[in-house]
Design an enzyme around this catalytic site. Structure first.
Site, PDB file in Angstrom:
ATOM      1  N   LYS A 140     -27.158  27.917 -95.969  1.00 29.32           N
ATOM      2  CA  LYS A 140     -27.121  26.505 -95.554  1.00 29.32           C
ATOM      3  C   LYS A 140     -27.894  26.388 -94.262  1.00 29.32           C
ATOM      4  O   LYS A 140     -28.035  27.358 -93.526  1.00 29.32           O
ATOM      5  CB  LYS A 140     -25.668  26.067 -95.320  1.00 29.32           C
ATOM      6  CG  LYS A 140     -25.462  24.573 -95.304  1.00 29.32           C
ATOM      7  CD  LYS A 140     -25.631  24.004 -96.685  1.00 29.32           C
ATOM      8  CE  LYS A 140     -24.731  22.849 -96.979  1.00 29.32           C
ATOM      9  NZ  LYS A 140     -24.296  22.832 -98.354  1.00 29.32           N
TER      10      LYS A 140
HETATM   11  N1  GLU Z   1     -26.175  20.662-100.648  1.00 26.71           N
HETATM   12  C1  GLU Z   1     -25.594  20.784-101.947  1.00 26.71           C
HETATM   13  C2  GLU Z   1     -24.313  21.581-101.886  1.00 26.71           C
HETATM   14  O1  GLU Z   1     -23.659  21.640-100.879  1.00 26.71           O
HETATM   15  C3  GLU Z   1     -26.578  21.300-102.971  1.00 26.71           C
HETATM   16  C4  GLU Z   1     -27.144  22.652-102.715  1.00 26.71           C
HETATM   17  C5  GLU Z   1     -28.290  23.034-103.621  1.00 26.71           C
HETATM   18  O2  GLU Z   1     -28.595  22.309-104.545  1.00 26.71           O
HETATM   19  O3  GLU Z   1     -28.875  24.083-103.351  1.00 26.71           O
HETATM   20  O4  GLU Z   1     -23.859  22.099-102.875  1.00 26.71           O
END
Ligand code: GLU
Length: 456
Positions: A140
């Site tokens: 993240k």
């Molecule tokens: N930000 C989204 C999550 O927390 C999607 C992550 C992604 O598609 O890589 O799951």
């Protein structure tokens, strides 16, 4: 009396959200809790992790590996503003684990982004992909920034995004670490990231690297159905839960916290079931109407006014009244730590379907459990986003373009089978669903570590 956190929501409306941290005091990047005011989110992750690891007797060595992140990248980078000034921004990318595949996870733009939060969110991504059985690890990232138009022009946002991508350099890559949208980021931002990344590559390699990000605009290699995927996944699981409970969604009521991408899509996709949204909250405030608030109408209003504030067909209520609204289903789709020791006792719902990451803290979990409120935990419930990211990535790698029905059908199959895995484990261990979801993830990771061993 203590006041609860106001929700910090994604998407529309950050203008009442206070000043950006840029140029102001930065949090201690090495400290456990990001801004020193809120409790550490990563400590919550470790509490959840310890509970599951103890129950399943996770191997002690693997436990040590999974309790720590692999890489933590912090970049400070300058960007020229429209008026010629230079601002320094701080960006993060935390890579938790890649034993199941490339690092994967979103990028968020928010003034409260800090290393502790990003660590927690990266770790949740590892569990999420493991539960969904998609070949990804967890990561993240984000920038500590208030992305509202009042603060930055569209050109400034573009330059900030491109310079952040440049600063990350080879720490991301289509087979290494693949960002996606998260709070306050969107397909346009993904297109800028992709374009910047490709400009940094040798020309003959560019065309085969567009899967360096997912959640792209359709014409730039995005997938149909990715935009609604997280909300769609939430609703598929609510349907499944209702079926099992013998609960009729037709005529049922729900409340939604956060009216960004996830909240607004979930709200909209509940409508064809004949369910009524009786309350909704975003960063600008909360609204209530016992007769139901039309999600499509509210989306149109929020688009025009940048948030839901002032919507005429509902009554404004305060945060506590919102949390205490009587309804069948609560979809938290804002930021973390909303259902806590303070607010969990107030909920008057049967099911919490977590569209957000980490909306319930460990005290909140305990209280929901004691009160017999059902919970579909975040790492299962909101996995529709990363599942369709995986589909987008596959389409890019194979130069394919799937139609929407195909994407939806595949998403439904994947997320419902993840639900069944968690349900099976909850039954087997006689434990709650969050703990069961953790056990599913940790078991998969443990098996792979046992097969591969630890280098050297
Ligand atoms: N930000 C989204 C999550 O927390 C999607 C992550 C992604 O598609 O890589 O799951």
């Amino acid at each position: 009396m203590k006041t609860a956190n106001k929700p910090r929501t994604s998407g529309s409306g950050t203008k009442r959200n206070g000043a950006a941290a840029n140029g102001k005091k930065m949090p201690d990047v090495n400290g456990p809790a990001g801004d020193g005011k809120r409790p550490s989110l990563y400590a919550n992750v470790i509490k959840q992790f310890d509970k599951a690891a103890d129950m399943m007797r996770l191997d002690g060595n693997i436990r040590k590996i999974l309790a720590s992140t692999m890489n933590e990248i912090i970049v400070n980078f300058p960007v020229k503003m429209d008026d010629g000034r230079i601002e320094i921004f701080r960006g993060y990318r935390v890579q938790h684990n890649d034993v199941l595949g490339p690092f994967k996870g979103g990028l968020r733009y928010h003034p409260a982004v800090n290393i502790d939060e990003v660590r927690a969110l990266a770790t949740w991504m590892t569990w999420k992909s493991a539960i969904a059985e998609i070949p990804y690890g967890g990561a993240k990232g984000g920038i500590q920034i208030d992305p509202s138009r009042q603060k930055y022009s569209i050109n400034e946002l573009e330059r900030i995004t491109r310079r952040f991508t440049f600063a990350l350099g080879n720490n991301i890559g289509p087979e290494y670490d693949i960002p996606a949208p998260d709070v306050n980021t969107n397909p346009q931002i993904m297109a800028w990231i992709m374009d910047t990344y490709l400009q940094m590559m040798p020309p003959h390699e560019r065309q085969r690297c567009i899967h360096v990000v997912t959640g792209k605009p359709i014409k730039s290699g995005g997938s149909l159905g990715r935009d609604k995927a997280t909300g769609q996944g939430v609703v598929y699981l609510i349907e499944r839960w209702a079926e099992e409970q013998g609960f009729d969604l037709d005529g049922s009521t729900y409340i939604v916290q956060g009216f960004g991408n996830v909240g607004s899509w979930a709200a909209r996709l509940m409508k064809p079931h004949g369910a009524k949204m009786v309350a909704v909250e975003d960063v600008a405030g909360a609204l209530y109407n016992p007769e139901g608030i039309d999600p499509d109408d509210l989306i149109a209003y929020a688009k025009e006014h940048s948030d839901i504030f002032g919507y005429p067909d509902a009554k404004p209520i305060d945060h506590m009244a919102f949390m205490g609204t009587k309804a069948d289903i609560f979809i938290p789709a804002a930021l973390e730590s909303q259902i806590t020791a303070l607010t969990a006792p107030m909920l008057k719902v049967r099911l919490v379907a977590e569209g957000a990451n980490g909306p319930t803290d460990p005290d909140g979990d305990r209280i929901l459990l004691e009160r017999g409120i059902h919970l579909i935990p975040d790492i299962l419930c909101n996995s529709g986003g990363v599942i369709v990211s995986y589909f987008e990535w596959l389409q890019n790698k194979r130069s394919e373009f799937w139609d929407l029905d195909e994407v939806d059908a595949k998403l439904k199959k994947k997320i419902v089978s993840a639900y069944e895995r968690v349900q099976g484990v909850a039954h087997h261990y006689k434990t709650d669903w969050r703990n069961a979801a953790y056990i599913v993830a940790l078991t998969r990771l443990e098996n792979v570590y046992k097969e591969r061993g630890i280098f050297p």
